[in-house]
Write a protein that holds these residues in place. Sequence first.
Motif, short mmCIF file in Angstrom:
data_model
loop_
_atom_site.label_atom_id
_atom_site.label_comp_id
_atom_site.label_asym_id
_atom_site.label_seq_id
_atom_site.Cartn_x
_atom_site.Cartn_y
_atom_site.Cartn_z
N GLY A 138 66.67 45.31 10.42
CA GLY A 138 65.44 44.54 10.33
C GLY A 138 64.16 45.34 10.38
O GLY A 138 64.15 46.58 10.45
N ALA A 139 63.06 44.60 10.36
CA ALA A 139 61.73 45.21 10.30
C ALA A 139 61.49 46.16 11.46
O ALA A 139 60.91 47.24 11.29
N GLN A 140 61.92 45.77 12.63
CA GLN A 140 61.72 46.62 13.80
C GLN A 140 62.50 47.93 13.65
O GLN A 140 61.99 49.01 13.97
N GLY A 141 63.70 47.85 13.13
CA GLY A 141 64.53 49.04 12.97
C GLY A 141 63.97 50.03 11.97
O GLY A 141 64.04 51.25 12.19
N THR B 49 66.58 48.73 -1.95
CA THR B 49 67.99 48.41 -2.16
C THR B 49 68.46 47.24 -1.31
O THR B 49 69.19 46.37 -1.80
N VAL B 50 68.04 47.19 -0.05
CA VAL B 50 68.61 46.26 0.92
C VAL B 50 67.55 45.28 1.43
O VAL B 50 66.48 45.69 1.89
N ALA B 51 67.86 43.99 1.36
CA ALA B 51 67.03 42.96 1.98
C ALA B 51 67.42 42.85 3.44
O ALA B 51 68.61 42.74 3.76
N MET B 52 66.41 42.88 4.34
CA MET B 52 66.71 42.79 5.76
C MET B 52 65.66 41.98 6.49
O MET B 52 64.55 41.77 6.00
N ASP B 53 66.02 41.55 7.67
CA ASP B 53 65.25 40.59 8.45
C ASP B 53 63.81 41.05 8.68
O ASP B 53 63.56 42.19 9.10
N GLY B 54 62.86 40.15 8.37
CA GLY B 54 61.46 40.40 8.64
C GLY B 54 60.74 41.27 7.64
O GLY B 54 59.57 41.61 7.83
N GLU C 98 67.46 36.95 8.21
CA GLU C 98 68.89 37.25 8.20
C GLU C 98 69.76 36.07 8.60
O GLU C 98 70.93 35.99 8.19
N LYS C 99 69.25 35.16 9.39
CA LYS C 99 70.06 34.05 9.87
C LYS C 99 70.12 32.89 8.87
O LYS C 99 71.16 32.23 8.74
N THR C 100 69.02 32.62 8.18
CA THR C 100 68.97 31.46 7.30
C THR C 100 69.13 31.81 5.82
O THR C 100 69.45 30.93 5.01
N TRP C 101 68.90 33.06 5.43
CA TRP C 101 69.00 33.44 4.03
C TRP C 101 70.40 33.92 3.66
O TRP C 101 70.79 33.86 2.49
N THR D 250 79.95 36.68 9.90
CA THR D 250 81.01 37.50 9.30
C THR D 250 80.46 38.76 8.65
O THR D 250 80.94 39.87 8.90
N TYR D 251 79.42 38.59 7.84
CA TYR D 251 78.97 39.69 7.00
C TYR D 251 77.64 40.30 7.42
O TYR D 251 77.14 41.22 6.76
N GLY D 252 77.06 39.83 8.49
CA GLY D 252 75.81 40.40 8.96
C GLY D 252 74.60 39.93 8.18
O GLY D 252 74.67 38.96 7.41
N GLY D 253 73.50 40.63 8.36
CA GLY D 253 72.21 40.12 7.88
C GLY D 253 71.58 40.85 6.72
O GLY D 253 70.37 40.74 6.52
N PHE D 254 72.36 41.58 5.92
CA PHE D 254 71.80 42.31 4.79
C PHE D 254 72.23 41.69 3.47
O PHE D 254 73.30 41.11 3.36
#
Length: 579
Positions: free
Chosen positions: A351-354, A367-372, A385-388, A394-398
Motif C-alpha cells: 500500500g501507499a504507506q509501504g 505495474t501493480v495497483a495497491m491500496d491507497g 485493496e479490500k473492496t476493489w 485468498t489473493y491479497g490486495g494487489f
Amino acid sequence: MKLIINSITTCILLLLATACSESFLERTPKGILSEEQLSTPENAEKMVIAAYSAQGKEKYYLHPLTPWPYGDLRGGDAYKGGAGVGDLPEWNIAETFSNMTTDEAGVQGKWNVEYNTISRTNLALGILNKMTDDQMPNKTMRIAEMRFLRSNNYFWLKVNFKHVPFIDETVPVDQYNTVGNDLGDQELWNKIIDDLRFAAENLPATHADGAVGRPTKYAAKAYLAKVLLFAAYEQNATHEVIHINKEKLTEVVALCQDVVSSSGKALFNDFGDNFGCETQNGIESLWAIQFSHDDGTPRGNINGTTMVSYPMVAEYGCCGYHSPSQNLVNVFRTKNGLPDFDNYNTVNINGAQGVKANPVDPRLLHTVAMDGVPYKYKADFIFNEKTWTRQYETYGGFMSMKETVIYDSPCYQPVNPWKDSSKNRDVLRMDDVILWLAEALIQLDRPNEALPLINQIRERAAKSTGKLVDVKGMPTGNFDIKPYIATGAGKNIDWSKATAFKALQWERRLEFACEGFRAYDLMRWGIMAETINQYFQVEKTRRPHLASASFTKGRDEFLPIPKKQIDLSKGLYKQNTGY
C-alpha cells in the motif's frame, strides 16, 4: 490494419439433402468455394487479413494467446486471482503445479488456439503460393508476413509444450495425422528460425501503406534474435541447460545492434507510455497485436483475456484476476538505488504507506495497483485493496495494471459483465531488444559492453515518475533507482560476468513484470525448478492457497501434450517427460 475484420468466410456448407442423382452429383454445389476459385489476388489478400485477425482472436479468456496466464502464474509473478481456487480452476492448476493432468481443459485450449491461428496463415500461404508475380507483385512480401505470423504462434507452442508437430502449408490436410511431434529440440527451433530468416530478408523497413499492424524487416530481425537467444540455451531431455551456443549468441548481437541502430525505434521517455491507448503503436513498439474499437461490430475486436483483469469497483465491476504476488512486489524495493538482491524478500511492501516508507523502483507503481495509490495514473481514483479485489483473503490486495485502461479512456469497451479495451498488445518492444542484446553480450564474456545497455533501461525507469503523482502533484512513492557504476569514486557494484547476469535477470523481471514473460525466462536459463520452489517456500506462508504447491524438476518446465491430441494422432505424438 487497426480496423481488422473479424473473420473471412471461405466455405459455406449447404444441407441440400433432397435426392441423390447422377446429375446432382456432377453439379458444383452452390455456396462452396473451390480452392481454384479462392486462388485469386483479391482472395489471397482477404486470407492474409483473416490470418492477421486470428492473431487477436481472444474471445474467450480460458484459451489465451496473451502470455500472462501461463507466463506469470507459472513464473511466480502473479496469483490467479478471481473468486477463489475453484473459479477457473485450470489456472489454479497452472499456478500451483498441482494435479496437472494430460486432459486438463486449459492446456487443451492453449494448444487449440495456437494451432487454429497457424491454420489461418497456412491457408493464406497455400493461396499465395499459387499466385504469380505478375498476378500479385507483392506476393513475396505477403508470404514473408504470413511466415512471420506463423513463427509467432510456433514460438509460443515451443516454449509452452517443447515438442509439437510442425505443420506448414505444404502438408495436405489429409496428411496432418502423419506428422509427429518427434523433431529434436534444435530441429524445431530451426523451423521457426527459417520462417523468421525469410521474413527478415523479404519484409520492407516500413510499409508504404503505413499499416502499423504489419511486421517490418526490423520486427522480423528482432523476433529472429529472440528465437536464436532461446535456442542458444541448449537443453537435454529433462530441460537442463547443457550448452550455450555462442555462434547463435553472436548472431543475436548483430541482429539486435542492427535493430537498435537502424529501425528508427527507441525507448519512450516514460516507461508508462508503453501501456496507454493514446501512445500505442508508438516509438518503442516494433510489432503489436492490433485490437479494434467502435469498428461497426457489437463489441469490437477486443482482448478477451485481459477483460478478467479489471477491479471489482463500480466503474468496472469484474473480475479480479491476475493478482501480482507479494514476492514480485518486494522485488521492486531498492537499497542505495540498486536492487536488494539478497534480502529483497524480507520486507513486505504493502500500500501507499509501504511505498513511501521503503525506497522503490518507480516501475512498481506502473505495474501493480495497491491500496491507497491512484489507479492507472488517475490521481483521484484511489485503489482500495479490500473492496476493489475479488477475494482479498485468498489473493491479497494487489492487481495488475499494465493490461488495463482507465474507465474514461477512448479505447475502453464495456462488454457486460466484463470490461475491456481495444488497447494493442505489444509482442516486440525496444526495451526487450536492448536486454536481449545485453544478455547475449554477457554470455559471450563481454559484460562491460552490457553495462550501458542495462543502465539505459534503469535510467529510463528513474525518469518515469511524472505520471506517479497524487492530487497535489506529489510523488506517490519513495522512488530511488540508480544505474550500476563499476568504476571510479561512485562505484556501487563489482561488475563481473556473474554479477552482470544477475543484474540482467533482475532487470528483465522489473521491466516486464506481469507481461507474461517470467516463466519463459526462467525456462530459458534452466533455473525454473529452483527459483519456483524457493518462491513457494516463502510465498505459501503468505497465501494459504499455495500450501500444496510444488514444482517437479524435469517435468513442470513445460505443459503436457494434451491427451486428446495424442489420441487423435493414434499415439503418434509422444508425451513430455514426467507426465
